[in-house]
Scaffold this active site. Structure first.
Site, PDB file in Angstrom:
ATOM      1  CE1 TYR A  51      -2.212  45.110   8.579  1.00  0.00           C
ATOM      2  CE2 TYR A  51      -0.005  44.429   7.969  1.00  0.00           C
ATOM      3  CZ  TYR A  51      -1.253  44.126   8.465  1.00  0.00           C
ATOM      4  OH  TYR A  51      -1.543  42.844   8.841  1.00  0.00           O
ATOM      5  CB  ILE A  52       0.642  51.730   3.365  1.00  0.00           C
ATOM      6  CG1 ILE A  52       1.962  50.998   3.603  1.00  0.00           C
ATOM      7  CG2 ILE A  52       0.903  53.122   2.764  1.00  0.00           C
ATOM      8  CD1 ILE A  52       2.727  50.626   2.353  1.00  0.00           C
ATOM      9  CE  LYS A  75       2.186  51.443   9.478  1.00  0.00           C
ATOM     10  NZ  LYS A  75       3.467  50.766   9.255  1.00  0.00           N
ATOM     11  CD  GLN A 108       4.150  48.751   6.121  1.00  0.00           C
ATOM     12  OE1 GLN A 108       4.335  49.882   6.557  1.00  0.00           O
ATOM     13  NE2 GLN A 108       3.534  47.821   6.824  1.00  0.00           N
ATOM     14  CG  ASP A 121       9.180  51.346  10.903  1.00  0.00           C
ATOM     15  OD1 ASP A 121       8.157  51.305  11.602  1.00  0.00           O
ATOM     16  OD2 ASP A 121       9.217  50.984   9.709  1.00  0.00           O
ATOM     17  N   GLY A 129       8.800  35.423  20.926  1.00  0.00           N
ATOM     18  CA  GLY A 129       9.295  35.994  19.667  1.00  0.00           C
ATOM     19  C   GLY A 129      10.513  36.865  19.940  1.00  0.00           C
TER      20      GLY A 129
HETATM   21  P1  NAP Z   1       8.714  36.846  12.745  1.00  0.00           P
HETATM   22  O1  NAP Z   1       9.784  37.739  12.267  1.00  0.00           O
HETATM   23  O2  NAP Z   1       8.307  35.670  11.937  1.00  0.00           O
HETATM   24  O3  NAP Z   1       9.158  36.327  14.187  1.00  0.00           O
HETATM   25  C1  NAP Z   1       8.423  35.375  14.880  1.00  0.00           C
HETATM   26  C2  NAP Z   1       9.128  35.029  16.161  1.00  0.00           C
HETATM   27  O4  NAP Z   1       8.340  34.057  16.842  1.00  0.00           O
HETATM   28  C3  NAP Z   1      10.513  34.409  15.954  1.00  0.00           C
HETATM   29  O5  NAP Z   1      11.407  34.882  16.919  1.00  0.00           O
HETATM   30  C4  NAP Z   1      10.252  32.916  16.141  1.00  0.00           C
HETATM   31  O6  NAP Z   1      11.341  32.195  16.695  1.00  0.00           O
HETATM   32  C5  NAP Z   1       9.116  32.928  17.152  1.00  0.00           C
HETATM   33  N1  NAP Z   1       8.290  31.733  17.021  1.00  0.00           N
HETATM   34  C6  NAP Z   1       7.748  31.221  15.893  1.00  0.00           C
HETATM   35  N2  NAP Z   1       7.088  30.080  16.180  1.00  0.00           N
HETATM   36  C7  NAP Z   1       7.224  29.865  17.503  1.00  0.00           C
HETATM   37  C8  NAP Z   1       6.792  28.848  18.376  1.00  0.00           C
HETATM   38  N3  NAP Z   1       6.079  27.794  17.951  1.00  0.00           N
HETATM   39  N4  NAP Z   1       7.124  28.942  19.679  1.00  0.00           N
HETATM   40  C9  NAP Z   1       7.849  30.004  20.139  1.00  0.00           C
HETATM   41  N5  NAP Z   1       8.295  30.986  19.342  1.00  0.00           N
HETATM   42  C10 NAP Z   1       7.985  30.919  18.043  1.00  0.00           C
HETATM   43  O7  NAP Z   1       7.378  37.653  13.048  1.00  0.00           O
HETATM   44  P2  NAP Z   1       7.142  39.168  13.557  1.00  0.00           P
HETATM   45  O8  NAP Z   1       7.377  40.096  12.455  1.00  0.00           O
HETATM   46  O9  NAP Z   1       7.820  39.367  14.844  1.00  0.00           O
HETATM   47  O10 NAP Z   1       5.562  39.117  13.804  1.00  0.00           O
HETATM   48  C11 NAP Z   1       4.978  38.254  14.751  1.00  0.00           C
HETATM   49  C12 NAP Z   1       3.468  38.359  14.674  1.00  0.00           C
HETATM   50  O11 NAP Z   1       3.084  39.676  14.995  1.00  0.00           O
HETATM   51  C13 NAP Z   1       2.873  38.115  13.287  1.00  0.00           C
HETATM   52  O12 NAP Z   1       1.589  37.545  13.440  1.00  0.00           O
HETATM   53  C14 NAP Z   1       2.761  39.484  12.689  1.00  0.00           C
HETATM   54  O13 NAP Z   1       1.740  39.586  11.702  1.00  0.00           O
HETATM   55  C15 NAP Z   1       2.373  40.274  13.916  1.00  0.00           C
HETATM   56  N6  NAP Z   1       2.730  41.696  13.892  1.00  0.00           N
HETATM   57  C16 NAP Z   1       1.747  42.523  14.267  1.00  0.00           C
HETATM   58  C17 NAP Z   1       1.999  43.863  14.359  1.00  0.00           C
HETATM   59  C18 NAP Z   1       0.916  44.747  14.833  1.00  0.00           C
HETATM   60  O14 NAP Z   1       1.002  45.937  14.701  1.00  0.00           O
HETATM   61  N7  NAP Z   1      -0.126  44.194  15.439  1.00  0.00           N
HETATM   62  C19 NAP Z   1       3.250  44.367  14.016  1.00  0.00           C
HETATM   63  C20 NAP Z   1       4.258  43.486  13.626  1.00  0.00           C
HETATM   64  C21 NAP Z   1       3.963  42.131  13.579  1.00  0.00           C
HETATM   65  P3  NAP Z   1      12.767  32.050  15.951  1.00  0.00           P
HETATM   66  O15 NAP Z   1      13.464  33.359  16.164  1.00  0.00           O
HETATM   67  O16 NAP Z   1      13.424  30.939  16.656  1.00  0.00           O
HETATM   68  O17 NAP Z   1      12.469  31.769  14.522  1.00  0.00           O
HETATM   69  N1  LUD Z   2       6.874  47.194   8.430  1.00  0.00           N
HETATM   70  C1  LUD Z   2       5.117  47.296  10.041  1.00  0.00           C
HETATM   71  N2  LUD Z   2       5.235  45.510   8.494  1.00  0.00           N
HETATM   72  C2  LUD Z   2       4.089  44.824   9.077  1.00  0.00           C
HETATM   73  N3  LUD Z   2      -4.444  46.358  12.375  1.00  0.00           N
HETATM   74  C3  LUD Z   2       2.749  47.326  10.570  1.00  0.00           C
HETATM   75  C4  LUD Z   2       0.443  46.656  11.167  1.00  0.00           C
HETATM   76  C5  LUD Z   2      -1.454  48.148  11.257  1.00  0.00           C
HETATM   77  N4  LUD Z   2       8.537  48.780   8.445  1.00  0.00           N
HETATM   78  C6  LUD Z   2       7.419  48.284   8.964  1.00  0.00           C
HETATM   79  O1  LUD Z   2       2.579  48.524  10.336  1.00  0.00           O
HETATM   80  O2  LUD Z   2       5.239  48.965  11.661  1.00  0.00           O
HETATM   81  C7  LUD Z   2       5.719  48.430  10.640  1.00  0.00           C
HETATM   82  N5  LUD Z   2       6.871  48.896  10.055  1.00  0.00           N
HETATM   83  N6  LUD Z   2       3.941  46.731  10.501  1.00  0.00           N
HETATM   84  N7  LUD Z   2       1.812  46.407  10.904  1.00  0.00           N
HETATM   85  C8  LUD Z   2       2.378  45.084  10.915  1.00  0.00           C
HETATM   86  C9  LUD Z   2       3.815  45.274  10.506  1.00  0.00           C
HETATM   87  C10 LUD Z   2       5.744  46.669   8.956  1.00  0.00           C
HETATM   88  C11 LUD Z   2      -0.368  45.634  11.619  1.00  0.00           C
HETATM   89  C12 LUD Z   2      -1.708  45.866  11.877  1.00  0.00           C
HETATM   90  C13 LUD Z   2      -2.255  47.121  11.705  1.00  0.00           C
HETATM   91  C14 LUD Z   2      -0.127  47.923  11.001  1.00  0.00           C
HETATM   92  C15 LUD Z   2      -3.710  47.377  11.972  1.00  0.00           C
HETATM   93  O3  LUD Z   2      -4.170  48.493  11.819  1.00  0.00           O
HETATM   94  C16 LUD Z   2      -5.850  46.421  12.636  1.00  0.00           C
HETATM   95  C17 LUD Z   2      -6.133  45.727  13.971  1.00  0.00           C
HETATM   96  O4  LUD Z   2      -5.308  44.896  14.414  1.00  0.00           O
HETATM   97  O5  LUD Z   2      -7.194  46.005  14.531  1.00  0.00           O
HETATM   98  C18 LUD Z   2      -6.609  45.738  11.501  1.00  0.00           C
HETATM   99  C19 LUD Z   2      -6.149  44.310  11.275  1.00  0.00           C
HETATM  100  C20 LUD Z   2      -6.834  43.603  10.086  1.00  0.00           C
HETATM  101  O6  LUD Z   2      -6.103  42.972   9.288  1.00  0.00           O
HETATM  102  O7  LUD Z   2      -8.055  43.660   9.991  1.00  0.00           O
END
Ligand code: NAP
Ligand code: LUD
Length: 322
Positions: free
Chosen positions: A72-73, A76, A120, A145, A192
């Site tokens: 991810y870094i 970025k 991060q 962030d 979430g």
């Molecule tokens: P997290 O801190 O683990 O939070 C997960 C949330 O989902 C919590 O509030 C949890 O509830 C809830 N949850 C877990 N299991 C559940 C279920 N079975 N039914 C309903 N709710 C449930 O995770 P996060 O950091 O928010 O990340 C969530 C997902 O997004 C991950 O897959 C992460 O990799 C991804 N993500 C992606 C990006 C991106 O840029 N695409 C960025 C950040 C995160 P409780 O509060 O009750 O524990």
């Molecule tokens: N921490 C984030 N931790 C994790 N996916 C990201 C992320 C790029 N402080 C801080 O950057 O904003 C943040 N701030 N996060 N995340 C997740 C989270 C952090 C997640 C996915 C991607 C940053 C990304 O580029 C691509 C996609 O979804 O197409 C590639 C995914 C893959 O693994 O192939």
């Protein structure tokens, strides 16, 4: 006049039709993030010309050496370089203590040449580190962030103009805007309640005038809640948890999940999937984001957006002082 196909391409949405029924329009985070990055590149170029070589600057602080964080870094840093943002990667070893991380953050806070600072997450440390203390030590003016209490508090009160909005939910809002579906008056469901995804997503949808239900691990009947969503945003970290049968016909489905599941057909032995079961959900949704290629690239683009915004605020503040 633009054809519908050209317009869709420009907007980063594309429609496909399956054999059984019309399936969801795909909202591309790759195309949408590219548009954002191109706009920012032009803004940075204009800043550079107007303020004799001035460039926005970002520091990414990493503790340890997690593979996912490294990926991810590097994404970025590459985006920053392309836009013209000066980005620095500060790596601390996993043996770093909490006090050392705090000291490092404070010294970057005091450095006037840095406009944005992110730590991060998750931290990869052998020592106990209080995450809250870390994110709250980042100066709110550099907290691109949007994870500090000051920025989160402003967002929760609807003071969107005076805070940094967390990158992932901000990217989700941009993807929802691309659909052309208006948020005001709609029923939105967020799965979430984390500080980085769910909670700020709730706030953004609420202040865009949706009626919002936020679900979590103790929610009694998740399929029933999902079935009420005109707009569904999922950030649970549970591979393919949301089934297509739960989804309301025509809903906008935004999938933040990044999960690795075993896949013997891949050289790596695994593949990335979201929190939504894409194949079945795309049979019912009106619009859907893919994983990868959906929310992930938008997170990176919105970090760049916040960094440019922080640099603009810095210029404005310093001009007014002179
Ligand atoms: P997290 O801190 O683990 O939070 C997960 C949330 O989902 C919590 O509030 C949890 O509830 C809830 N949850 C877990 N299991 C559940 C279920 N079975 N039914 C309903 N709710 C449930 O995770 P996060 O950091 O928010 O990340 C969530 C997902 O997004 C991950 O897959 C992460 O990799 C991804 N993500 C992606 C990006 C991106 O840029 N695409 C960025 C950040 C995160 P409780 O509060 O009750 O524990
Ligand atoms: N921490 C984030 N931790 C994790 N996916 C990201 C992320 C790029 N402080 C801080 O950057 O904003 C943040 N701030 N996060 N995340 C997740 C989270 C952090 C997640 C996915 C991607 C940053 C990304 O580029 C691509 C996609 O979804 O197409 C590639 C995914 C893959 O693994 O192939």
């Amino acid at each position: 006049m633009l054809s519908l196909a050209t317009l869709s391409l420009r907007l980063g949405v594309s429609s496909c039709h399956g054999s059984r029924r019309s399936i969801a329009t795909v909202i591309s985070g790759i195309k949408t993030s590219k548009l954002v990055r191109e706009r920012l590149k032009a803004e940075v170029e204009a800043m550079k010309n107007q303020f004799s070589g001035f460039r926005p600057s970002l520091v990414v602080l990493q503790v340890g050496d997690r593979d996912d964080s490294n990926l991810y870094i590097s994404t970025k840093l590459k985006a920053a370089a392309e836009i013209g943002i000066e980005a620095k990667h500060v790596r601390l070893p996993s043996s770093t203590t909490q006090d050392e991380v705090l000291r490092s953050i404070r010294s970057i806070n005091e450095d006037d040449s840095v406009h944005g600072l992110i730590v991060q997450l998750p931290l990869d440390s052998v020592n106990a580190i209080d995450n809250e203390l870390i994110t709250d030590t980042v100066s709110p003016e550099k907290d691109v962030d949007g994870l500090s209490c000051i920025n989160a508090g402003k967002l929760s009160r609807g003071d969107l103009k005076h805070c940094f909005i967390p990158c992932t939910p901000n990217g989700c809002m941009e993807l929802i805007r691309q659909t052309g579906v208006s948020v005001a008056g709609k029923h939105a469901v967020v799965i979430g309640r984390s500080k980085i995804v769910g909670a700020p997503m709730h706030d953004l949808l609420l202040w865009s005038h949706a009626t919002v239900t936020t679900c979590h691990s103790k929610t009694a009947d998740l399929p029933e809640q999902v079935g009420r969503a005109d707009i569904l945003v999922v950030g649970a970290g549970r591979a393919e948890m949301v089934r297509g049968e739960w989804v309301k016909e025509g809903a906008v489905v935004i999938d933040c999940g990044i999960n690795h599941i075993p896949d013997a057909t891949k050289a790596s032995g695994k593949r990335v999937v979201g929190d939504v079961h894409y194949a079945s959900a795309s049979q019912r949704a009106g619009f859907i984001t893919p994983v990868p290629g959906g929310v992930g690239p938008m997170t990176v683009a919105m970090l760049m957006e916040n960094t440019v915004q922080s640099a603009q605020r810095f210029l404005l503040k310093n001009q007014l002082r002179r």
